[in-house]
Write an enzyme that holds these catalytic residues in place. Structure first.
Site, short mmCIF file in Angstrom:
data_model
loop_
_atom_site.label_atom_id
_atom_site.label_comp_id
_atom_site.label_asym_id
_atom_site.label_seq_id
_atom_site.Cartn_x
_atom_site.Cartn_y
_atom_site.Cartn_z
N GLN A 94 -4.84 83.71 -12.57
CA GLN A 94 -6.16 83.80 -11.95
C GLN A 94 -6.74 82.42 -11.63
OE1 GLN A 94 -7.89 86.42 -10.78
NE2 GLN A 94 -6.20 87.74 -11.34
N HIS A 96 -5.23 79.75 -10.75
CA HIS A 96 -4.60 79.27 -9.51
C HIS A 96 -5.25 79.96 -8.29
CE1 HIS A 96 -1.24 78.69 -6.62
NE2 HIS A 96 -1.43 79.97 -6.36
N GLY A 97 -5.28 81.27 -8.30
CA GLY A 97 -5.79 82.01 -7.12
C GLY A 97 -7.27 81.75 -6.87
N GLY A 99 -9.15 79.37 -8.12
CA GLY A 99 -9.44 77.95 -7.95
C GLY A 99 -9.17 77.47 -6.54
N SER A 119 0.17 74.24 -17.31
CA SER A 119 -0.87 74.41 -16.29
C SER A 119 -1.33 73.09 -15.70
CB SER A 119 -2.09 75.12 -16.89
OG SER A 119 -1.72 76.39 -17.34
N GLN A 156 -8.55 82.79 -25.24
CA GLN A 156 -10.03 82.78 -25.27
C GLN A 156 -10.52 82.95 -26.70
OE1 GLN A 156 -11.77 85.53 -22.41
NE2 GLN A 156 -10.45 84.80 -20.78
N HIS A 177 -12.52 89.30 -17.20
CA HIS A 177 -12.15 90.49 -17.97
C HIS A 177 -13.22 90.66 -19.04
CE1 HIS A 177 -9.62 93.62 -19.28
NE2 HIS A 177 -8.62 92.96 -19.83
N GLU A 297 16.67 108.56 -5.93
CA GLU A 297 15.80 109.73 -6.05
C GLU A 297 14.61 109.46 -6.98
OE1 GLU A 297 14.84 112.95 -4.35
OE2 GLU A 297 16.88 112.26 -4.01
N SER A 323 9.04 117.85 3.46
CA SER A 323 9.47 119.21 3.82
C SER A 323 8.64 120.24 3.05
CB SER A 323 10.94 119.39 3.46
OG SER A 323 11.08 119.42 2.06
N1 LIG Z 1 -3.27 88.05 -14.29
C1 LIG Z 1 -3.93 89.07 -13.78
O1 LIG Z 1 -3.37 89.87 -13.01
C2 LIG Z 1 -5.40 89.26 -14.06
C3 LIG Z 1 -6.13 90.10 -13.23
C4 LIG Z 1 -7.49 90.25 -13.44
C5 LIG Z 1 -8.07 89.58 -14.50
N2 LIG Z 1 -7.35 88.79 -15.34
C6 LIG Z 1 -8.02 88.08 -16.43
O2 LIG Z 1 -8.14 86.71 -16.07
C7 LIG Z 1 -8.09 85.89 -17.25
C8 LIG Z 1 -6.98 84.89 -17.10
O3 LIG Z 1 -5.77 85.59 -17.04
P1 LIG Z 1 -4.44 84.96 -16.43
O4 LIG Z 1 -3.47 86.08 -16.29
O5 LIG Z 1 -4.76 84.09 -15.27
O6 LIG Z 1 -3.99 84.04 -17.66
P2 LIG Z 1 -2.61 83.32 -17.82
O7 LIG Z 1 -1.85 83.28 -16.55
O8 LIG Z 1 -1.96 83.89 -19.02
O9 LIG Z 1 -3.15 81.83 -18.06
C9 LIG Z 1 -3.15 81.30 -19.27
C10 LIG Z 1 -3.93 79.96 -19.25
O10 LIG Z 1 -4.40 79.83 -20.57
C11 LIG Z 1 -3.98 78.55 -21.05
N3 LIG Z 1 -3.76 78.65 -22.48
C12 LIG Z 1 -3.01 79.56 -23.15
N4 LIG Z 1 -3.10 79.33 -24.47
C13 LIG Z 1 -3.93 78.26 -24.64
C14 LIG Z 1 -4.44 77.57 -25.75
N5 LIG Z 1 -4.12 77.92 -26.99
N6 LIG Z 1 -5.28 76.54 -25.52
C15 LIG Z 1 -5.63 76.18 -24.28
N7 LIG Z 1 -5.18 76.80 -23.16
C16 LIG Z 1 -4.35 77.83 -23.35
C17 LIG Z 1 -2.69 78.23 -20.30
O11 LIG Z 1 -2.52 76.85 -20.30
P3 LIG Z 1 -1.10 76.17 -20.63
O12 LIG Z 1 -0.28 76.26 -19.38
O13 LIG Z 1 -1.46 74.79 -21.02
O14 LIG Z 1 -0.47 76.99 -21.73
C18 LIG Z 1 -3.05 78.79 -18.90
O15 LIG Z 1 -3.77 77.84 -18.17
C19 LIG Z 1 -7.89 86.86 -18.42
O16 LIG Z 1 -9.14 87.18 -18.96
C20 LIG Z 1 -7.27 88.08 -17.75
O17 LIG Z 1 -7.47 89.28 -18.47
C21 LIG Z 1 -6.03 88.59 -15.12
#
Ligand SMILES: NC(=O)c1ccc[n+]([C@@H]2O[C@H](COP(=O)([O-])OP(=O)(O)OC[C@H]3O[C@@H](n4cnc5c(N)ncnc54)[C@H](OP(=O)(O)O)[C@@H]3O)[C@@H](O)[C@H]2O)c1
Length: 402
Positions: A94, A96-97, A99, A119, A156, A177, A297, A323
Site C-alpha cells: 500500500q 508504494h501504491g 505514495g 522498503s 503496527q 485497515h 473444468e 447452455s
Molecule cells: N496489501 C493489501 O492488499 C492491502 C489492501 C488494503 C489495505 N491494506 C492495509 O494496508 C496496511 C499496509 O499493508 P501492506 O500490505 O502494504 O503492508 P506490507 O506490504 O506488509 O508492508 C509492510 C511494511 O511494514 C514494514 N515493517 C514490517 N515490520 C516492521 C517493523 N517491525 N518495524 C518497522 N517496519 C516494519 C516493512 O518495512 P521493511 O521492508 O523494512 O520490513 C514494510 O514497509 C495494512 O494495514 C493492511 O491491512 C493492505
C-alpha cells in the site's frame, strides 16, 4: 429483447473471453436464453442526485452516499493539503501504491521506513531521496501533519509503544485497515484521544491502487472516521481517499471495514475459493479424470471464461451465457452449496468478531521467521498437482506460447 449495445457487449465478451477451444457450457452464449439476461444486463445502481461531492446511489433498494474523484480535481486537492506534510509510514504494497499516487498528485509527501530495510531500498528505487523525502520512521512522523500508518498490521502493533508518543495533538492519524484500533485489546493500539483518526481502505492490492491510477481510473475504497476532534475528519478522509488514488469512496465504520475485510478474504475472495477449487479437483482426480481435464473444468474455465462475465454483467448474465443443461444444474446445486456453506460462513464471521482471526494473525505474523514460513507454505501450494497442472495449461495460451 436485448438492447443493441448490450447484445454487442455480450458478443464482444464472448469474442474476448472464449478460449481457443470452445467450452461446452459456453458455446450457447448466443442462444435465445442469453438474450433475456442481456436485456437486463446494464442494471447498475441508479444515480439519483448529484450534490457537490456526493451522490446518493440506490444499491438494490438501499440508498447510500458515494463520493467520487471527479469532485476533487487536482487543484482542489492541492489547495486542501497546501499546509500539510503527508508521511507514509511503511512502504510495502500500500505504501508504494498510495505514495506514488500522492506524489504524482503533487502533494507534499514523505516516506518513513526503517533505515536500510527492504522498503528503504525499494523506496530509493522509486525515486524517494534520503534526507529530502525519505526518512527514518521517527523523523518522518516528526515532520508530518498526517501520519499514514501503512506498516503491516502486525508491525503496527509491535511498534505502537514507540510510535504513539510521536503522534501529537494537531496531527491526523490515518490507517488503511480498521484492524489495529478496532482490536485494540489484542493489538494494544490505543489511539491518542486528541487527534483525528481516519481510514481509507482500498479494495485491492497496492499494485492495483497504482495501476488503476495510472490508467486514469481509480480503485474503489472504503473510508471511515474513528475519532473526529477537529470537526473536519470526514472531509479529510474523503480528500485523502481521492489523493491516494480512489475512484469512488464508500463510507463505513472502522469496525465494519475490518470485520468485512477479514471475513471476505478468508471466504469467497481467497480461502473459500481455494478450498472449493481443491475439493472439486480432488474428486475429479479420484474418479479417474486427467489433470488437464480436472484443471480446465475447475479453474481455467472459471477464471478465463465465466468469472469475467460475472464481473462484467452479473450472475444471471453468466448463467444465460451457458447452455440450458449447465444452467439447470448450476441453479439447482447453488442452493445445496449455499445451505451447506452458510454455517461455515457464520463460524468464520464469529471467528472474526470474537478476535480469534486477529489473535492468530498477530501471533503468526509477529514471529521473526514468518516470511520464511509463508514461503514454505506457498511453495507447498505451488507444488500441489492442481497448480502444477495449471502451469502447463497456461503455457498453452497464445500469449505464453513460445
Ligand atoms: N496489501 C493489501 O492488499 C492491502 C489492501 C488494503 C489495505 N491494506 C492495509 O494496508 C496496511 C499496509 O499493508 P501492506 O500490505 O502494504 O503492508 P506490507 O506490504 O506488509 O508492508 C509492510 C511494511 O511494514 C514494514 N515493517 C514490517 N515490520 C516492521 C517493523 N517491525 N518495524 C518497522 N517496519 C516494519 C516493512 O518495512 P521493511 O521492508 O523494512 O520490513 C514494510 O514497509 C495494512 O494495514 C493492511 O491491512 C493492505
Amino acid at each position: 429483447m436485448a438492447s443493441r449495445p448490450a447484445a454487442r457487449a455480450l458478443r464482444q465478451s464472448i469474442r474476448q473471453l472464449a478460449p481457443a477451444v470452445q467450452r461446452r457450457t459456453f458455446v450457447s452464449a448466443i442462444n435465445s436464453g442469453a438474450r433475456a439476461a442481456v436485456a437486463s444486463a446494464p442494471k447498475a445502481a441508479v444515480f439519483q442526485q448529484q450534490v457537490r461531492g456526493v451522490k446518493t446511489v440506490d444499491f438494490a433498494g438501499t440508498k447510500e452516499e458515494v463520493h467520487e474523484r471527479a469532485d476533487w480535481p487536482k487543484e482542489k486537492l492541492l489547495e486542501f493539503f497546501k499546509n500539510d506534510t503527508l508521511a507514509l509510514i511503511g512502504y510495502g504494497s500500500q505504501g508504494h501504491g498510495q505514495g506514488l499516487n500522492l506524489r504524482d498528485n503533487g502533494l507534499n509527501v514523505i516516506v518513513g521506513v526503517r533505515k536500510n530495510g527492504t522498503s528503504w531500498k525499494e523506496a530509493e528505487q522509486d525515486g524517494w531521496v534520503p534526507g529530502k523525502n525519505l526518512f527514518d520512521i521517527d523523523v518522518a512522523i516528526g515532520k508530518a501533519t498526517v501520519v499514514m500508518n501503512l506498516l503491516s498490521d502486525a508491525a503496527q502493533s509491535e511498534t505502537w509503544p514507540h510510535i504513539k508518543p510521536l503522534i501529537t495533538k494537531g496531527k491526523t492519524l490515518y490507517f488503511s485497515h480498521g484492524f489495529s484500533p478496532v482490536f485494540k485489546d489484542l493489538t494494544k493500539v490505543d489511539v491518542p484521544t486528541d487527534v483525528d483518526v481516519i481510514l481509507v481502505a482500498p479494495k485491492g492490492s497496492g499494485r492495483t491502487v497504482r495501476s488503476l491510477f495510472r490508467e486514469g481510473r481509480g480503485i474503489n475504497s472504503s473510508f471511515a472516521v474513528y475519532q473526529d476532534v477537529t470537526g473536519g475528519a470526514k472531509e479529510r478522509a474523503i480528500a485523502l481517499g481521492v489523493a491516494v488514488g480512489s475512484g469512488y469512496l464508500y463510507e463505513t465504520t472502522f469496525k465494519k471495514e475490518v470485520y468485512s475485510d477479514l471475513y471476505g478474504e478468508r471466504g469467497c475472495l481467497m480461502g473459500g475459493i481455494h478450498g472449493m477449487f481443491l475439493a472439486q479437483y480432488e474428486v475429479l482426480r479420484e474418479r479417474g479424470h486427467s489433470p488437464s481435464e480436472a484443471f480446465n473444468e475447475t479453474v481455467e474455465e472459471a477464471t478465463q471464461s465465466l468469472y469475467p462475465l460475472i464481473g462484467a454483467h452479473g450472475m444471471d448474465y453468466m448463467y444465460a451465457a451457458c447452455s440450458t443443461t449447465a444452467r439447470r444444474g448450476a441453479i439447482d446445486w447453488s442452493k445445496r452449496f449455499k445451505e451447506t456453506l452458510k454455517p461455515v460462513f457464520n463460524d468464520l464471521y464469529d471467528s472474526v468478531e470474537n478476535g480469534s482471526e486477529t489473535k492468530r494473525s498477530l501471533e503468526y505474523n509477529s514471529q521473526p521467521d514468518y516470511r520464511e514460513k509463508y514461503n514454505q507454505e506457498l511453495k507447498e501450494i505451488d507444488d500441489l498437482e492442481i497448480w502444477r497442472a495449471g502451469k502447463a495449461v497456461r503455457s498453452l495460451r497464445p500469449e505464453n506460447a513460445k
